[in-house]
Motif scaffolding. Structure first.
Motif, short mmCIF file in Angstrom:
data_model
loop_
_atom_site.label_atom_id
_atom_site.label_comp_id
_atom_site.label_asym_id
_atom_site.label_seq_id
_atom_site.Cartn_x
_atom_site.Cartn_y
_atom_site.Cartn_z
N GLY A 413 0.78 -1.22 0.00
CA GLY A 413 0.00 0.00 0.00
C GLY A 413 0.82 1.27 0.00
O GLY A 413 0.25 2.37 0.00
N THR A 414 2.15 1.17 -0.01
CA THR A 414 2.99 2.37 0.05
C THR A 414 3.55 2.73 -1.32
O THR A 414 3.68 1.88 -2.20
CB THR A 414 4.16 2.18 1.02
N VAL A 415 3.90 3.99 -1.46
CA VAL A 415 4.59 4.47 -2.65
C VAL A 415 5.49 5.62 -2.23
O VAL A 415 5.11 6.44 -1.38
CB VAL A 415 3.59 4.91 -3.75
N THR A 416 6.68 5.67 -2.79
CA THR A 416 7.67 6.69 -2.45
C THR A 416 7.87 7.62 -3.64
O THR A 416 8.08 7.16 -4.76
CB THR A 416 9.01 6.05 -2.06
N ALA A 417 7.83 8.92 -3.38
CA ALA A 417 8.03 9.92 -4.44
C ALA A 417 9.47 9.91 -4.91
O ALA A 417 10.37 9.49 -4.17
CB ALA A 417 7.65 11.30 -3.93
N PRO A 418 9.74 10.37 -6.13
CA PRO A 418 11.12 10.48 -6.60
C PRO A 418 11.91 11.48 -5.74
O PRO A 418 11.34 12.21 -4.92
CB PRO A 418 10.97 11.00 -8.04
N VAL A 419 13.21 11.51 -5.95
CA VAL A 419 14.07 12.43 -5.19
C VAL A 419 13.65 13.87 -5.47
O VAL A 419 13.41 14.26 -6.62
CB VAL A 419 15.55 12.23 -5.58
N LEU A 420 13.54 14.66 -4.41
CA LEU A 420 13.17 16.07 -4.51
C LEU A 420 14.45 16.90 -4.43
O LEU A 420 15.29 16.67 -3.55
CB LEU A 420 12.22 16.44 -3.37
N LYS A 421 14.61 17.86 -5.34
CA LYS A 421 15.82 18.68 -5.36
C LYS A 421 15.49 20.15 -5.15
O LYS A 421 14.58 20.69 -5.78
CB LYS A 421 16.57 18.50 -6.68
N ALA A 422 16.24 20.79 -4.25
CA ALA A 422 16.03 22.21 -3.97
C ALA A 422 16.59 23.05 -5.11
O ALA A 422 17.57 22.68 -5.76
CB ALA A 422 16.72 22.58 -2.66
N GLY A 423 15.95 24.21 -5.34
CA GLY A 423 16.46 25.16 -6.31
C GLY A 423 17.32 26.21 -5.62
O GLY A 423 17.94 25.95 -4.59
N GLU A 424 17.32 27.43 -6.15
CA GLU A 424 18.11 28.51 -5.57
C GLU A 424 17.28 29.42 -4.67
O GLU A 424 17.82 30.28 -3.99
CB GLU A 424 18.77 29.33 -6.68
N LYS A 425 15.95 29.25 -4.68
CA LYS A 425 15.08 30.06 -3.82
C LYS A 425 15.02 29.43 -2.42
O LYS A 425 14.77 28.25 -2.28
CB LYS A 425 13.67 30.15 -4.40
N THR A 426 15.23 30.27 -1.41
CA THR A 426 15.13 29.78 -0.04
C THR A 426 13.71 29.98 0.48
O THR A 426 12.93 30.75 -0.08
CB THR A 426 16.12 30.52 0.88
N GLY A 427 13.38 29.27 1.56
CA GLY A 427 12.06 29.39 2.16
C GLY A 427 11.30 28.08 2.14
O GLY A 427 11.85 27.02 1.81
N GLU A 428 10.02 28.15 2.49
CA GLU A 428 9.19 26.96 2.59
C GLU A 428 8.29 26.79 1.37
O GLU A 428 7.91 27.77 0.73
CB GLU A 428 8.32 27.03 3.85
N PHE A 429 7.97 25.55 1.07
CA PHE A 429 6.97 25.23 0.05
C PHE A 429 6.29 23.93 0.47
O PHE A 429 6.64 23.34 1.49
CB PHE A 429 7.62 25.11 -1.34
N THR A 430 5.30 23.51 -0.31
CA THR A 430 4.51 22.33 0.07
C THR A 430 4.52 21.28 -1.04
O THR A 430 4.48 21.62 -2.23
CB THR A 430 3.05 22.74 0.36
N VAL A 431 4.56 20.03 -0.64
CA VAL A 431 4.38 18.91 -1.56
C VAL A 431 3.08 18.20 -1.14
O VAL A 431 2.93 17.82 0.02
CB VAL A 431 5.55 17.92 -1.52
#
Length: 572
Positions: A413-431
């Motif tokens: 029942g599980t699934v893992t998202a691909p690797v997430l890579k940060a850009g050059e913008k700092t701060g918070e975001f949501t997945v």
């Protein structure tokens, strides 16, 4: 197709009977995916020349029609280790096998939802070129001589006029399929890849060709773990049901196990057939459920046999497996899997142990997002489609630059998202993770991108930093930044000439940097350490005030370093 194009498959009673036995053995194995999704039987070649078709990757060029050996690596349904040794017929040359597996890994990182198996690339490589003519490639994976298909001039094959001015196939009048995976030039121009990182896209390089084939097979939203999608992918490569059956046979064979053999020691099949136009053993694609997107056969379902057709009184061209007057074998119609109703979908989606998501600018997040789907009883729900989406003011993305990816849950029942890579913008975001096409509540994850930091700055060298009044300092100030003992690259550093007081401030005399118009500047910002964590400051100059001064260097993360600078008094 590879060399030896003058040799065609002989469809005599004996060879066809052996092929029929091989196909029957594979079909009876019960292995997943062996039945062609929605297969409608064997459509025979009518002997007419089809219309030109540039939609297939190969231009529907001929291919090797030899089926796998009957002595498969192990009996269907038996679990054994893959063979470590064996004949050259069942083995795959080392460089070619490495190319197939490398392409699988590359696609898994950038398009995990495709679920491409390397054995599918091996099956296509086998029937297209005999694994690059038995692995006759150099150390970089490039064939010693180009592998060219027949001229596609409409005489026995499709009519495709030149599209590359002879760049790949050496023909300025018509196109020819090129390389181990037999791409026609117009398709290569769109799908060509650099699989070995040498800066070139060469259709005669096994790494480039294997990755291009992988990308081509994964086009659109195909999930190659689904039989219908796999069939559509193979048919897009060569529009022939016979081709599909041949590839499927080798695919199942390689899934049971194979072994590596030295480059150049493989065997090249001699039975060349298939392709468009008059040929032995081939057929053209007719509409079928697999190509139109109908449901796959349900595993384990009992087929309902069709009415037995009457024996034919007219022999087919080239003879058949039952002699001059063969009796067609009825094709069973599998019971389709019913389309799930909304009530059969997952009841909820939950976090499956994902930890904090934090990464510095330009870095990959060490943690990967993982969710679990459950049904109304709280049990794991397999094969649920889950879409992961990056939202917010950020340039972060999944591998391959994708903002959204769709995957299916596994048996747990599980699934893992691909690797997430940060850009050059700092701060918070949501997945967000949500069941695709469902109104069920999504699972949200907050991710944070921070500036690159250092907890230690160290000067490189210990020479005294001195200068006479009105001159420049001979030595350049060089430092290295580290974070938790490791080199810290890309860290922002500020350099300030300060007063020697209890609360230091920017000095207005002593050493200085030069700014615009050669004006004295005693604070520099925007400095950044290189990939090796090192930083060399611009030149320093001395004014006419002798004395000892201090240069303070401050890095993101709090690391600080103070260096003494001396302007010597003039000699008397």
């Amino acid at each position: 197709m590879a060399a030896q194009f003058g040799r065609r498959l002989r469809r005599g009673a004996t060879s066809t009977a052996v092929a029929a036995v091989a196909v029957a053995a594979l079909s009876a194995s019960g292995a997943p995916g062996v039945p062609l999704a929605g297969s409608s039987g064997d459509a025979r070649n009518t002997g007419t020349t089809p219309q030109p078709d540039e939609g297939a990757a190969t231009g529907n060029s001929p291919y090797y029609t030899q089926l796998p050996p009957l002595n498969t690596p192990h009996k269907p349904g038996k679990a054994t280790r893959s063979p470590l040794t064996g004949g050259s017929e069942s083995g795959i040359p080392a460089s070619v096998l490495a190319a197939y597996k490398k392409a699988e890994r590359t696609v898994a990182d950038s398009d995990a939802a495709c679920r491409l198996p390397w054995q599918l690339l091996a099956a296509i490589g086998k029937v297209e070129s005999g694994h690059a003519r038995g692995g006759r490639v150099d150390a970089n994976g490039t064939t010693f001589s180009p592998i060219l298909g027949p001229v596609l001039d409409g005489r026995g094959f499709a009519l495709i006029k030149d599209t590359d001015n002879g760049l790949y196939d050496g023909d300025t009048t018509h196109d020819r399929a090129v390389g181990p995976m037999q791409f026609i030039p117009s398709t290569w121009a769109v799908w060509g890849q650099d699989g070995n990182g040498d800066g070139r896209k060469d259709p005669n390089n096994v790494y480039d060709a294997a990755l291009a084939a992988a990308r081509y097979l994964c086009a659109g939203s195909r999930d190659l773990s689904v039989a219908a999608d796999l069939d559509r992918a193979v048919l897009s490569y060569n529009h022939s049901n016979a081709y599909l059956r041949t590839v499927r046979s080798w695919f199942e064979y390689y899934k049971r196990g194979t072994h590596e053999i030295p480059d150049g020691s493989g065997t090249v099949p001699s039975d060349l057939g298939g392709g468009t136009g008059p040929r032995a053993g081939g057929d053209t694609v007719s509409p079928s459920p697999s190509a139109s997107g109908s449901a796959d056969p349900k595993p384990g379902a009992k087929p309902k046999p069709k009415p037995k057709p009457k024996p034919s009184t007219t022999p087919e061209p080239g003879g058949g497996s039952n002699g001059p007057n063969p009796t067609p074998t009825p094709t069973p119609t599998p019971t389709p899997t019913p389309t799930p109703t909304p009530s059969q979908g997952p009841a909820r989606l939950e976090n499956a142990g994902t930890g904090p998501l934090t990464a510095a600018t330009g870095d990959a997040f060490a943690e990967r997002i993982k969710v679990r789907a459950r049904d109304a009883h709280g049990d794991a729900f397999a094969e649920a489609s889950v879409t992961f989406t990056v939202t917010g003011d950020t340039d972060a993305a999944f591998a391959g630059g994708k903002k959204s990816v769709t995957l299916r849950t596994g048996a747990d029942g599980t699934v893992t998202a691909p690797v997430l890579k940060a850009g050059e913008k700092t701060g918070e975001f949501t997945v967000r993770a949500a069941v695709t096409g469902s109104s069920l509540p999504a699972v949200g994850y907050t991710a944070t991108v921070t500036t690159r930091q250092a907890d230690e700055l160290t000067r490189i060298g210990d020479e005294a930093l001195t200068a006479a009044p009105g001159t420049e300092f001979a030595e350049t100030v060089r430092i290295v930044a580290a974070l938790k003992g490791a080199v810290a690259s890309g860290v922002a550093v500020t350099a300030t000439l300060i007063t020697d007081e209890g609360e230091p401030a920017e000095n207005d005399k002593g050493p200085y940097f030069k700014g615009e118009d050669d004006k004295a500047v005693r604070t520099l910002t925007g400095l950044r350490t290189g990939p090796d964590g090192r930083l060399a400051l611009p030149k320093l100059y001395a004014d006419g005030t002798p004395g000892t001064y201090k240069l303070r260097l401050t890095a993101e993360g709090g690391a600080t370093l103070v260096i003494d600078l001396t302007i010597e008094a003039p000699a008397t």
